[in-house]
Design an enzyme around this catalytic site. Structure first.
Site: not given
Length: 214
Positions: A26, A77, A81, A172
């Protein structure tokens, strides 16, 4: 980084084929770290699924194209964020559509998968993903690689109990929402992760090879 209170069904958690483990990353693509992951994955002969942020892809389009050129899969994604603290269906749809369009236009592939930031799937995000033809996939094994105290060993130890056939691994490839430099812990855990899967007779690869049920 994941949220503590995520809720996943068996379908959204990413349970796949008994002989396969899905490797996912991610928060990238990040020119400060993603190239190191690409080099490590090449050395291991492993391909993965990268859930990219639209804002990061916009800054590093060449790196997004490089993911595909090297045989990796690109998922969505979101654009930013952030935690979905309040339902905002209009914004959710617009930002998710923009992120999916960026993957298609920049990387030259139409994304199949979506993972919400922090693993929090609000009703608005779920509806937006469905409308855009994206399947939501969370994870079953997490390396907890986003903290300042993480190390390659701690990441591997966090993953190991969940390394079984059908697992979906979350790591990640960027620290853009994590402790500075924390990506190195995920990177350092990759050889042990690959060795463990090989010892168990499990193929390690992207979600496209995971045999997820319809």
């Amino acid at each position: 980084m994941p949220a503590v209170g995520r809720v996943a069904t068996r379908r959204t958690a990413g349970h796949g084929a008994a002989g396969h483990v899905a490797l996912t990353f991610d928060d990238g693509p990040d020119p400060a770290s993603t190239p190191d992951f690409l080099a490590a994955l090449d050395a291991l002969g492993v391909r993965a699924t990268f859930f990219v942020l639209g804002s990061m892809l916009e800054r590093s389009p060449d790196l997004g194209r490089e993911l595909v050129r090297r045989g990796h899969e690109v998922g969505v994604h979101g654009w930013h964020h952030r935690r979905p603290l309040y339902p905002r269906p209009g914004r959710d749809l617009a930002e998710l559509r923009a992120a999916a369009a960026a993957v298609t236009e920049v990387c030259g592939v139409r994304p199949r998968w979506y993972r919400p930031p922090y693993g929090v799937l609000s009703s608005g995000l779920a509806a937006a993903a469905h409308r855009l033809g994206l399947r939501t996939v969370l994870w079953t094994a997490c390396g907890r690689d986003w903290t300042a105290h993480a190390s390659p060993d701690s990441v591997y130890r966090s993953l190991r109990p969940g390394l079984r056939g059908g697992a979906t691994v979350l790591l990640h490839d960027s620290d853009c929402t994590s402790a500075p430099g924390s990506w190195r812990s995920a990177l350092g855990a990759l050889p042990a992760l690959a060795d463990r899967c090989a010892a168990l007779g499990l193929a390690l690869g992207p979600l496209r090879d995971h045999g997820l049920a319809a």
